[in-house]
Design an enzyme around this catalytic site. Structure first.
Site, short mmCIF file in Angstrom:
data_model
loop_
_atom_site.label_atom_id
_atom_site.label_comp_id
_atom_site.label_asym_id
_atom_site.label_seq_id
_atom_site.Cartn_x
_atom_site.Cartn_y
_atom_site.Cartn_z
N ARG A 43 45.17 45.17 40.49
CA ARG A 43 43.92 44.65 40.45
C ARG A 43 42.99 46.60 41.03
O ARG A 43 42.08 47.05 40.93
CB ARG A 43 42.88 44.02 40.67
N ILE A 67 33.73 45.62 36.52
CA ILE A 67 34.84 44.96 36.28
C ILE A 67 34.56 43.20 36.68
O ILE A 67 34.34 43.12 37.57
CB ILE A 67 36.41 45.38 37.24
N SER A 68 35.24 42.28 36.03
CA SER A 68 34.54 41.60 36.29
C SER A 68 35.71 40.53 37.30
O SER A 68 36.20 40.93 37.99
CB SER A 68 35.50 40.38 34.94
N PRO A 69 35.24 39.65 37.87
CA PRO A 69 35.89 38.93 39.28
C PRO A 69 36.79 38.72 38.79
O PRO A 69 37.13 38.07 37.59
CB PRO A 69 34.20 38.04 39.90
#
Length: 404
Positions: free
Chosen positions: A60, A86-88
């Site tokens: 990530r 950016i999503s969790p």
């Protein structure tokens, strides 16, 4: 407790906090990624082994801006530029598990962003087609995915509302931005028997829906509340309901609504270790309680709202609380509290306001505080929780009143 775990505690509230740095060697990044999966994905209910392995494998930190790499393995949304995030990691894992991608599937993703979700899907499906409306983000994601050898991911710059008809039909569709209703082209491009997960609703009040196409018709299942950036382009032009930033408000501040009867309060997002209770409610029938015995583990819920600091000079926030055995963690941030975080028009954190912290024991009581709103504020997130502390905290009747 590791430095990374300490720094995770208020990631969703203050992504700008430097915190203890996450070491940047390959081995240490790998350990941080494993810990992320253990603490914030497995522990929160994701069980699919293939999804968990993908989350453990995809780096990530390669998908976040370099200045934020120390925060790459926080369970938090991070800014990636152009007003996007950016999503969790938990959200990425949850959405992926829900559509259940198979090795023979062709998957369409709407909202490429940094490319992280597409990279997760790459090892789980035969082909991944992903569309990004913001050209600089789409081009950067395409280069990044090629450099990292995700060769079965195909990137297109365009309006995701239209889908990608040249490669339809798709076995699965995953939408990582929120329209008000399901775009018709996506329904048409979903294969019969296929699945689509999509966050639907008003700008700050959204819910995940899982749709399955059966005999040409969509069968819907309402899932958990969530909070995504809006789908732009055609979708935004067609949006009927838009929040008024001059009149910010909380929805379901008394925790009375639970349409799914799943023990989760409607309209509140990213709930962790939160449960609805009915015994001796100070207001209405229900309230919410957080229970945590493990230092550093998240116990929280939050809600976003439009808030324009040019029109709202201050807000008064009040909440009823009772608690027992409350104790803070070793970090200064590990304290049970209510936190109101302000963001500017680029979704950069520009301030935090607090009610609390609370410690020890207390019967039901009301606490309130008035906060100045930064002039550059354009939205805010209100968060309540133990924030890595331990004990039992119950809250009810949360109110936010703007002062113009």
């Amino acid at each position: 407790m590791s430095p990374m775990k300490e720094s995770l505690l208020w990631a969703a509230v203050c992504a700008c906090w430097a915190g203890p740095a996450v070491a940047q060697t390959d081995a240490e990044l790998q350990r941080a990624r494993q810990q992320m999966v253990t603490d914030f994905i497995e522990q929160e209910g994701v069980r699919d082994r293939r999804v968990l392995e993908a989350m453990r494998t995809v780096p990530r930190h390669e998908f976040v801006p370099r200045p934020l790499r120390a925060q790459a393995y926080w369970d938090a949304a991070l800014a990636i530029g152009h007003g996007q995030t950016i999503s969790p990691p938990f959200v990425v894992a949850y959405m992926t598990e829900t559509i259940d991608p198979r090795p023979e599937d062709r998957v369409l993703e709407i909202g490429t962003g940094s490319g992280y979700q597409a990279a997760i899907l790459s090892g789980l499906a035969k082909e991944v087609y992903t569309i990004e409306i913001v050209e600089p983000l789409g081009r950067a994601a395409e280069r990044r995915l090629k450099q990292l050898r995700y060769d079965n991911v195909h990137v297109k710059v365009g309006d995701g509302y239209q889908g990608w008809p040249e490669h339809a039909p798709f076995d699965k569709i995953i939408v990582t931005c929120s329209p008000e209703s399901v775009p018709t082209p996506l329904v048409e491009q979903l294969k019969d028997g296929g699945r689509m997960i999509i966050p639907l609703g008003e700008r700050y009040q959204q819910t995940f829906y899982l749709f399955e196409k059966r005999g040409g018709e969509l069968v819907e299942q309402k899932l958990i509340p969530t909070l995504f950036v809006p789908m732009t382009g055609i979708s935004e032009a067609e949006r009927q309901v838009k929040p008024d930033p001059a009149r910010p408000e909380l929805v379901n501040g008394g925790f009375e609504l639970d349409e799914n009867q799943d023990g989760r309060a409607d309209n509140w997002h990213y709930q962790r270790q939160a449960s609805l209770e009915t015994d001796d409610a100070p207001q209405g029938r229900q309230y919410v309680c957080f229970d945590n015995d493990e230092r550093g583990r998240l116990a929280q819920l939050l809600q976003g709202m439009a808030l324009d600091g040019r029109q709202v000079r201050s807000v008064e926030v009040s909440v009823q609380v009772k608690y027992e055995r409350l104790a803070s963690g070793p970090s200064p941030l590990e304290k049970p509290a209510l936190v109101l975080t302000f963001y500017d028009d680029t979704r950069r954190v520009i301030g935090n306001a607090f009610i609390g912290p609370w410690e020890g024991r207390s019967d039901w009581r009301q606490v309130s505080k008035q906060f100045d709103v930064p002039a550059k504020a354009r939205e805010a997130i209100l968060r309540i929780g133990l924030n890595g502390g331990t004990g039992r905290l119950c809250v009810d009747d949360v109110r936010l009143v703007p002062r113009r």
